[in-house]
Scaffold this motif. Structure first.
Motif, PDB file in Angstrom:
ATOM      1  N   LEU A 429       0.841  -1.185   0.000  1.00 33.42           N
ATOM      2  CA  LEU A 429       0.000   0.000   0.000  1.00 33.42           C
ATOM      3  C   LEU A 429       0.881   1.242   0.000  1.00 33.42           C
ATOM      4  CD1 LEU A 429      -2.754  -1.030   2.583  1.00 33.42           C
ATOM      5  CD2 LEU A 429      -2.988  -0.878   0.094  1.00 33.42           C
ATOM      6  N   PRO A 430       0.508   2.265  -0.776  1.00 39.61           N
ATOM      7  CA  PRO A 430       1.325   3.488  -0.779  1.00 39.61           C
ATOM      8  C   PRO A 430       1.371   4.166   0.574  1.00 39.61           C
ATOM      9  CG  PRO A 430      -0.732   3.824  -1.970  1.00 39.61           C
ATOM     10  CD  PRO A 430      -0.641   2.364  -1.693  1.00 39.61           C
ATOM     11  N   LEU A 431       0.284   4.043   1.363  1.00 39.52           N
ATOM     12  CA  LEU A 431       0.233   4.609   2.712  1.00 39.52           C
ATOM     13  C   LEU A 431      -0.323   3.563   3.663  1.00 39.52           C
ATOM     14  CD1 LEU A 431      -1.141   8.229   2.064  1.00 39.52           C
ATOM     15  CD2 LEU A 431       1.198   7.592   2.662  1.00 39.52           C
ATOM     16  N   THR A 432       0.427   3.239   4.689  1.00 42.37           N
ATOM     17  CA  THR A 432      -0.044   2.295   5.692  1.00 42.37           C
ATOM     18  C   THR A 432      -0.796   3.037   6.799  1.00 42.37           C
ATOM     19  OG1 THR A 432       2.029   2.461   6.931  1.00 42.37           O
ATOM     20  CG2 THR A 432       1.909   0.782   5.202  1.00 42.37           C
ATOM     21  N   GLY A 433      -1.351   2.269   7.728  1.00 39.01           N
ATOM     22  CA  GLY A 433      -2.051   2.886   8.847  1.00 39.01           C
ATOM     23  C   GLY A 433      -1.136   3.751   9.699  1.00 39.01           C
ATOM     24  N   ALA A 440      -1.739  12.495  10.334  1.00 36.32           N
ATOM     25  CA  ALA A 440      -2.779  13.130  11.151  1.00 36.32           C
ATOM     26  C   ALA A 440      -2.181  13.803  12.383  1.00 36.32           C
ATOM     27  CB  ALA A 440      -3.810  12.082  11.559  1.00 36.32           C
ATOM     28  N   THR A 441      -1.178  13.158  12.984  1.00 37.73           N
ATOM     29  CA  THR A 441      -0.534  13.751  14.163  1.00 37.73           C
ATOM     30  C   THR A 441       0.193  15.043  13.810  1.00 37.73           C
ATOM     31  OG1 THR A 441      -0.222  11.531  15.077  1.00 37.73           O
ATOM     32  CG2 THR A 441       1.077  13.307  16.038  1.00 37.73           C
ATOM     33  N   ARG A 442       0.927  15.029  12.703  1.00 36.72           N
ATOM     34  CA  ARG A 442       1.620  16.255  12.285  1.00 36.72           C
ATOM     35  C   ARG A 442       0.632  17.367  11.974  1.00 36.72           C
ATOM     36  NH1 ARG A 442       5.977  13.678   7.978  1.00 36.72           N
ATOM     37  NH2 ARG A 442       7.161  12.410   9.494  1.00 36.72           N
TER      38      ARG A 442
END
Length: 472
Positions: A429-433, A440-442
């Protein structure tokens, strides 16, 4: 001498020094022991290439060969029962494939072992090679485990020739993308120039063409060729998005595509062929000023040179850019997806072939344009990947092949400098969890920091009251 009664793996640097002196190699004690602190474990892991490279760099071939002979003799006499220690010391890496053996069916493995133990191979008896049950041939004190046919085939096909380094090098991908975009803009400008030089249709009729003269004109065929091209493009974007080594693939795509279209700019400028079909409304288009020419080039560039985007060009015949795009997308998709996905590969080849047919049926290009485009694209793709997949054969940058590659293929040598083999087709996946959580944290931290800088309505009211009291 203490080193004779101790295991080799426990030798100190001084023990190795005494062993070298005893082996009539005392003149190597200074570079091996004093400068590089080689102890017993390091001695067992020593290879011939280590003696030739920095920091050892032994100048005499005889010393190199004699030292390796002595080290191999030590390896043959080492008795280590711990399998992990064997692997750590490299004692099983070169003599068996235990680190890369895959799971095989029990029946196949047992039959292969049985044939090896009984001294039979290919249906013929081999006298003198009989093995007792439960034993295997030895090499340097290490058992050579027989491999089943499925294991051997897997090791030869999937493990052999893989790249040892798979660094993404995103900055090189950015350079390759910039190179491709610059060439695409140059192509658009070149197309405005050749459009201005297109031969007069009344004075120069279409040239004789074996295929175009026998294929009836289909008005909607060119749009269908572009639809097939867009289909292949969407598939390639999906492959690129989910491939684990997507940045290496993108770098190769932009570098190869940019080079082919740069060559196309040259061939378009050199020779202007007559319009291939009488149905085409092609006339010289003098733009007058460079501002108008650049505006027309921007329309071509932003529309990707496609008629379904409202782009109409003439004179850009040698060679077909649409054929280049179709062929290049097809080859990249089939190269960087599993060979077991037969349906996908068949589909991409069908799209490639039908796309070329639609280009010819639309009478937008001569047959020679399409043939040259397919040949150049396929050959450059195959040459590029053959070179990069076999770079391990001429690793040394001082070799003649390496120097010749730098001269004739500078872009290839630059972009593939750290790649020395085949790229495995691995997907993720290009972006994992975890990546989404970090993003989201940043974002929340930046938003909170920004919100703290904005004064609240209450603080603004207090400031107004203070300012009023100061005025009074």
């Amino acid at each position: 001498m203490s080193w004779e009664v101790k295991p080799v793996t426990t030798w100190s640097v001084q023990d190795v020094r005494e062993w070298l002196i005893h082996s009539d190699l005392g003149h190597l004690a200074h570079p091996v022991c004093t400068e590089n602190l080689i102890d017993g474990q390091a001695l067992l892991m020593l290879k011939e290439e280590d003696l030739r490279r920095h920091p050892l760099i032994l100048p005499t071939l005889g010393d190199i060969k004699h030292l390796i002979y002595r080290v191999n003799t030590l390896r043959a006499g080492v008795n280590i029962t711990d399998e992990r220690e064997k692997i750590s010391l490299g004692l099983t890496k070169s003599t068996s494939f235990q680190s890369e053996v895959i799971d095989c069916s029990t029946s196949d493995s047992e039959s292969e072992i049985s044939s090896t133990q009984n001294g039979h191979g290919n249906g013929h008896s081999q006298a003198g090679n009989h093995q007792s049950p439960g034993t295997y041939p030895m090499n340097g004190g290490v058992p050579l485990l027989p491999l089943c046919s499925q294991c051997s085939m897997h090791l030869r096909s999937s493990r052999f020739n893989r790249s040892s380094r798979l660094e993404s090098e995103k900055w090189k991908t950015a350079l390759a993308m910039g190179y491709g975009l610059c060439v695409s803009w140059l192509t658009a400008v070149t197309m405005t120039v050749v459009h201005d030089r297109v031969p007069d249709m009344e004075k120069y009729p279409p040239l004789p063409d074996l295929l175009l003269d026998n294929i009836p004109h289909i008005p909607w065929a060119f749009e269908m060729a572009e639809v097939t091209g867009m289909t292949l493009f969407v598939i390639w974007i999906l492959v690129l998005l989910f491939h684990k080594h997507r940045f290496i693939l993108a770098r190769r795509f932009f570098s190869i595509a940019g080079t082919i279209f740069l060559l196309r700019c040259v061939t378009m400028l050199i020779t202007s062929l007559s319009v291939p079909g009488v149905h085409l409304d092609c006339k010289p288009a003098p733009y007058g000023t460079w501002a108008k020419r650049l505006h027309a080039a921007y329309i071509i560039w932003s529309g990707g040179g496609m008629s379904i985007q409202g782009v109409r060009t003439c004179g850009d015949y040698i060679f077909s850019g649409h054929t280049v795009s179709l062929t290049l997308l097809n080859f990249f998709i089939t190269e960087y997806t599993s060979r077991n996905i037969y349906f996908l590969h068949t589909f991409t080849w069908v799209c490639n072939c039908f796309g070329i047919f639609f280009i010819l049926a639309a009478h937008e290009h001569y047959s020679i344009d399409v043939f040259i485009a397919f040949y150049i694209t396929s050959r450059l793709f195959l040459y590029y990947h053959t070179l990069v997949n076999n770079r391990a054969l001429f690793k040394s940058h001082q070799s003649f092949d390496a120097k010749r590659t730098w001269f004739y293929f500078p872009l290839f040598s630059f972009f593939e400098q750290n790649i020395d083999g085949r790229i495995p087709n691995e997907f993720q996946l290009p972006l994992t969890g975890v990546d989404l959580h970090n993003i989201a944290t940043r974002f929340s931290h930046k938003f909170s920091a920004f919100s703290e800088k904005i004064p609240s309505p209450r603080s603004r009211g207090i400031k107004r009251e203070k300012s009023k009291t100061k005025v009074k």
